[in-house]
Design a protein around this motif. Structure first.
Motif, PDB file in Angstrom:
ATOM      1  N   PRO A  70       0.796  -1.147  -0.084  1.00  0.00           N
ATOM      2  CA  PRO A  70      -0.196   0.072   0.102  1.00  0.00           C
ATOM      3  C   PRO A  70       0.894   1.301   0.075  1.00  0.00           C
ATOM      4  N   ALA A  71       0.455   2.139  -0.662  1.00  0.00           N
ATOM      5  CA  ALA A  71       1.267   3.481  -0.676  1.00  0.00           C
ATOM      6  C   ALA A  71       1.699   4.055   0.838  1.00  0.00           C
ATOM      7  N   GLY A  72       2.684   4.332   0.808  1.00  0.00           N
ATOM      8  CA  GLY A  72       3.390   4.827   2.015  1.00  0.00           C
ATOM      9  C   GLY A  72       4.058   3.844   2.909  1.00  0.00           C
ATOM     10  N   ASN A  73       3.695   2.421   2.489  1.00  0.00           N
ATOM     11  CA  ASN A  73       4.202   1.213   2.998  1.00  0.00           C
ATOM     12  C   ASN A  73       4.215   1.345   4.583  1.00  0.00           C
ATOM     13  N   PRO A  74       2.851   1.440   4.878  1.00  0.00           N
ATOM     14  CA  PRO A  74       2.542   1.629   6.302  1.00  0.00           C
ATOM     15  C   PRO A  74       3.152   0.679   7.420  1.00  0.00           C
ATOM     16  N   LYS A  75       3.357  -0.627   6.814  1.00  0.00           N
ATOM     17  CA  LYS A  75       3.813  -1.637   7.845  1.00  0.00           C
ATOM     18  C   LYS A  75       5.392  -1.727   7.561  1.00  0.00           C
ATOM     19  N   GLY A  76       5.937  -0.869   6.708  1.00  0.00           N
ATOM     20  CA  GLY A  76       7.346  -1.112   6.444  1.00  0.00           C
ATOM     21  C   GLY A  76       7.800  -2.346   6.189  1.00  0.00           C
ATOM     22  N   LEU A  77       7.041  -2.898   4.969  1.00  0.00           N
ATOM     23  CA  LEU A  77       7.374  -4.334   4.567  1.00  0.00           C
ATOM     24  C   LEU A  77       8.294  -4.351   3.404  1.00  0.00           C
ATOM     25  N   ALA A  81       1.199  -7.545   1.313  1.00  0.00           N
ATOM     26  CA  ALA A  81       2.113  -7.117   0.343  1.00  0.00           C
ATOM     27  C   ALA A  81       2.129  -8.436  -0.574  1.00  0.00           C
ATOM     28  N   ALA A  82       2.609  -8.125  -1.794  1.00  0.00           N
ATOM     29  CA  ALA A  82       2.769  -9.018  -2.904  1.00  0.00           C
ATOM     30  C   ALA A  82       3.933  -9.333  -3.159  1.00  0.00           C
ATOM     31  N   PHE A 138      -0.834   1.996  -4.715  1.00  0.00           N
ATOM     32  CA  PHE A 138       0.127   0.955  -4.459  1.00  0.00           C
ATOM     33  C   PHE A 138       1.386   1.380  -4.684  1.00  0.00           C
ATOM     34  N   GLU A 139       2.397   0.844  -4.064  1.00  0.00           N
ATOM     35  CA  GLU A 139       4.023   1.207  -4.550  1.00  0.00           C
ATOM     36  C   GLU A 139       4.752   0.022  -4.728  1.00  0.00           C
ATOM     37  N   ALA A 140       5.868   0.026  -5.367  1.00  0.00           N
ATOM     38  CA  ALA A 140       6.901  -0.971  -5.331  1.00  0.00           C
ATOM     39  C   ALA A 140       8.135  -0.567  -4.405  1.00  0.00           C
ATOM     40  N   THR A 141       8.486  -1.641  -3.674  1.00  0.00           N
ATOM     41  CA  THR A 141       9.696  -1.465  -2.956  1.00  0.00           C
ATOM     42  C   THR A 141      11.005  -1.572  -3.783  1.00  0.00           C
ATOM     43  N   ASP A 142      12.178  -1.248  -3.158  1.00  0.00           N
ATOM     44  CA  ASP A 142      13.454  -1.275  -3.704  1.00  0.00           C
ATOM     45  C   ASP A 142      13.847  -2.848  -3.864  1.00  0.00           C
ATOM     46  N   PRO A 143      14.022  -3.377  -5.008  1.00  0.00           N
ATOM     47  CA  PRO A 143      14.549  -4.579  -5.263  1.00  0.00           C
ATOM     48  C   PRO A 143      15.852  -5.004  -4.260  1.00  0.00           C
ATOM     49  N   ASN A 144      16.635  -3.850  -4.265  1.00  0.00           N
ATOM     50  CA  ASN A 144      17.987  -4.142  -3.420  1.00  0.00           C
ATOM     51  C   ASN A 144      17.669  -4.551  -1.904  1.00  0.00           C
TER      52      ASN A 144
END
Length: 282
Positions: free
Chosen positions: A129-136, A192-193, A211-217
């Motif tokens: 989710p946008a902002g990644n509220p759970k820090g996943l 998360a997916a 939604f947003e995508a996390t850093d693959p790194n």
């Protein structure tokens, strides 16, 4: 190309270019010699492989595959869309001659099918989710966030990666494909997916900011993977010719121009990595 999309398949009837067969022709070369089309199977996966509104196979893996086949002089192609989990069984059951659509070269898969030399390097990301509220941002974050659920495709590399990182089956929601995975996120059934970075970025861009995508790194280095084209072991003669044409086509101006629409850039070229290495190390 005049592709026709039906409920379960896309068919292209085109002229077959002539080719020289080896003395030890495999089943695919036998089909080509008999005037039959090359049958490609792929799953409807954003960016990697999908049919457009006219039924034409699109996505960077399909386009690279068709580009290599064209380099070889082959244009008689029949393409079928199926569920992700049906690709390898369908190839082994002789329903397809080639499987595309973003198949990572993994040791477990190398025990069942043969791969071309790599056509791309890519990593995974989480769709959150946008902002990644759970820090996943990685699998350890899922473990630490009590009750969190990670969605993924059944049969994808992320299933094994999740288990390697300590997730239990109760924390993993395995689904048939991207449509179901996105629905789970939209419905709040998953936190998360786990997707390829190409897919995560694409779905985030299409979500109107939801939604947003996390850093693959943020994921372990060993989750970096190489994409190959899948064949039956019996088609070693064809794979050899395919790999030779791949060397000529991969990274060419024509290929890189066609890849712009998919976000495939020079950094995605599989420099100095072989299928033998990927089978042994992934």
């Amino acid at each position: 190309m005049n592709f026709k999309l039906t409920k379960t398949c896309i068919t292209a009837g085109l002229l077959l270019a002539t080719s020289t067969l080896s003395a030890l022709a495999g089943p695919l070369m036998d089909r080509i010699e008999a005037g039959e089309p090359i049958r490609i199977g792929f799953s409807n996966i954003p960016v990697f492989g999908f049919p457009d509104e006219n039924g034409t196979p699109k996505g960077f893996v399909n386009e690279i595959t068709l580009g290599i086949l064209n380099e070889m002089g082959y244009t008689d192609v029949e393409a079928t869309v199926t569920e992700w989990g049906g690709l390898i069984p369908g190839l082994k059951a002789n329903r397809y001659d080639i499987i595309t659509g973003g198949m990572y070269i993994l040791g477990a898969r190398c025990e069942n099918i043969a791969f071309s030399e790599p056509i791309a390097k890519t990593g995974d990301s989480f769709l959150v989710p946008a902002g990644n509220p759970k820090g996943l941002n990685n699998y350890k974050d899922i473990l630490a966030a009590e009750g969190s659920i990670l969605a993924m495709y059944s049969g994808a590399n992320t299933v094994e990666a999740s288990r390697n990182e300590g997730l239990s089956d109760a924390q993993m929601m395995q689904l048939p494909g991207p449509t179901e995975t996105l629905a789970a996120m939209q419905g709040g059934r998953a936190d998360a997916a786990a997707l390829t970075s190409f897919e995560a970025v694409y779905l985030a861009e299409q979500s109107d900011g939801k939604f947003e995508a996390t850093d693959p790194n943020a994921l372990p280095e060993w989750t970096q993977n190489w994409v190959g084209i899948g064949f039956r072991d019996a088609d070693a003669d064809f794979i050899e010719k395919f790999n030779a044409a791949r060397t000529a086509y991969l990274g060419s101006d024509a290929m890189m121009e066609a890849m712009k629409q998919y976000g495939y850039v020079e950094a995605n070229l599989p420099v100095d990595t072989t299928t033998e290495w990927a089978c042994a190390n992934r």
